[in-house]
Design a protein around this motif. Structure first.
Motif, PDB file in Angstrom:
ATOM      1  N   ALA A 144       0.826  -1.209   0.000  1.00  0.00           N
ATOM      2  CA  ALA A 144       0.000   0.000   0.000  1.00  0.00           C
ATOM      3  C   ALA A 144       0.857   1.255   0.000  1.00  0.00           C
ATOM      4  CB  ALA A 144      -0.931  -0.006   1.207  1.00  0.00           C
ATOM      5  N   LEU A 145       1.977   1.236   0.729  1.00  0.00           N
ATOM      6  CA  LEU A 145       2.890   2.392   0.736  1.00  0.00           C
ATOM      7  C   LEU A 145       3.426   2.679  -0.663  1.00  0.00           C
ATOM      8  CD1 LEU A 145       4.992   1.994   4.029  1.00  0.00           C
ATOM      9  CD2 LEU A 145       3.635   3.971   3.369  1.00  0.00           C
ATOM     10  N   HIS A 146       3.709   1.625  -1.435  1.00  0.00           N
ATOM     11  CA  HIS A 146       4.222   1.812  -2.798  1.00  0.00           C
ATOM     12  C   HIS A 146       3.167   2.426  -3.712  1.00  0.00           C
ATOM     13  CE1 HIS A 146       8.127   0.070  -2.179  1.00  0.00           C
ATOM     14  NE2 HIS A 146       7.620  -1.067  -1.728  1.00  0.00           N
ATOM     15  N   ARG A 147       1.904   2.288  -3.360  1.00  0.00           N
ATOM     16  CA  ARG A 147       0.830   2.812  -4.190  1.00  0.00           C
ATOM     17  C   ARG A 147       0.460   4.250  -3.823  1.00  0.00           C
ATOM     18  NH1 ARG A 147      -3.496  -1.851  -3.794  1.00  0.00           N
ATOM     19  NH2 ARG A 147      -4.729  -0.411  -5.046  1.00  0.00           N
ATOM     20  N   LEU A 148       1.030   4.760  -2.735  1.00  0.00           N
ATOM     21  CA  LEU A 148       0.763   6.147  -2.328  1.00  0.00           C
ATOM     22  C   LEU A 148       1.556   7.108  -3.211  1.00  0.00           C
ATOM     23  CD1 LEU A 148       1.017   6.086   1.586  1.00  0.00           C
ATOM     24  CD2 LEU A 148      -1.053   6.317   0.220  1.00  0.00           C
ATOM     25  N   PRO A 149       1.078   8.351  -3.378  1.00  0.00           N
ATOM     26  CA  PRO A 149       1.892   9.358  -4.053  1.00  0.00           C
ATOM     27  C   PRO A 149       3.223   9.519  -3.304  1.00  0.00           C
ATOM     28  CG  PRO A 149      -0.359  10.144  -3.780  1.00  0.00           C
ATOM     29  CD  PRO A 149      -0.239   8.861  -3.020  1.00  0.00           C
ATOM     30  N   PRO A 150       4.318   9.722  -4.003  1.00  0.00           N
ATOM     31  CA  PRO A 150       5.650   9.746  -3.370  1.00  0.00           C
ATOM     32  C   PRO A 150       5.766  10.744  -2.213  1.00  0.00           C
ATOM     33  CG  PRO A 150       5.870   9.855  -5.752  1.00  0.00           C
ATOM     34  CD  PRO A 150       4.421   9.913  -5.455  1.00  0.00           C
ATOM     35  N   GLU A 151       5.162  11.937  -2.336  1.00  0.00           N
ATOM     36  CA  GLU A 151       5.303  12.934  -1.263  1.00  0.00           C
ATOM     37  C   GLU A 151       4.564  12.493   0.009  1.00  0.00           C
ATOM     38  OE1 GLU A 151       1.812  14.051  -3.817  1.00  0.00           O
ATOM     39  OE2 GLU A 151       3.904  13.591  -4.250  1.00  0.00           O
TER      40      GLU A 151
END
Length: 197
Positions: A144-151
């Motif tokens: 899920a963290l990888h799918r979040l916007p980078p910022e």
């Protein structure tokens, strides 16, 4: 009705009244007056022992603690403040503290270990099913963290994994504190949706 036999020694020395105890304490504190301390001891030691026995101490331990209490009274008489407590309250508070300390020492010294069931202790580590659940959840969070916007992922990692305070994150990234907080809120909201929490 019980008749108390006449005791000439008792009749010769009038009993110290309740108002007299602060004066006795002052004499002990200021002059190390042994006679005043003797009166305090004679009056309070049996009462403290009785109190300790009613509180669960064995007679021998109660006797020791009562003596220790009065020795503490002798040493710390200058700390007594009649404006804060009655002499009896102060002495019984000392006794209670000493009893609690003795009980702690008794437990720390291992008294009673022979009755303790070590086999009844639960393992410190989680069970195999709990470990599997934790591994699955960690994988889901990572995905899920990888799918979040980078910022958003960046502030989340700095806050939760690196345990950085929001103000330091703002300083490190060169962005306003409000922006860090709003990115955190958005990131947590997105994570909840991604993880179906």
């Amino acid at each position: 009705m019980t008749l108390v036999p006449f005791d000439p020694d008792r009749a010769a020395a009038p009993p110290a009244s309740a108002e007299d105890w602060p004066a006795q304490m002052r004499r002990v504190a200021e002059h190390q007056d042994r006679e005043a301390f003797g009166r305090l001891f004679a009056h309070f030691a049996p009462r403290v022992k009785s109190y300790l026995m009613r509180s669960g101490s064995l007679e021998e331990a109660a006797e020791e603690l009562a003596q220790e209490t009065l020795v503490t009274v002798w040493r710390k008489a200058a700390l007594f403040n009649p404006a804060q407590a009655a002499v009896s309250t102060w002495i019984f508070t000392i006794a209670r503290h000493l009893r609690v300390d003795a009980a702690r020492r008794h437990r720390l010294d291992g008294a009673g270990d022979e009755c303790f069931e070590f086999d009844a202790l639960e393992a410190d580590q989680p069970s195999v099913p709990e470990q599997l659940d934790a591994t699955r959840l960690a994988r889901r969070v990572r995905d899920a963290l990888h799918r979040l916007p980078p910022e958003q992922a960046q502030v989340l990692r700095l806050s939760f994994y690196d345990e950085e305070p929001h103000a330091r994150i703002a300083a490190e990234l060169g962005i306003p504190l409000g922006t860090v907080k709003s990115r955190m809120r958005l990131a947590v909201s997105h994570l909840r949706k991604l993880l179906d929490l």
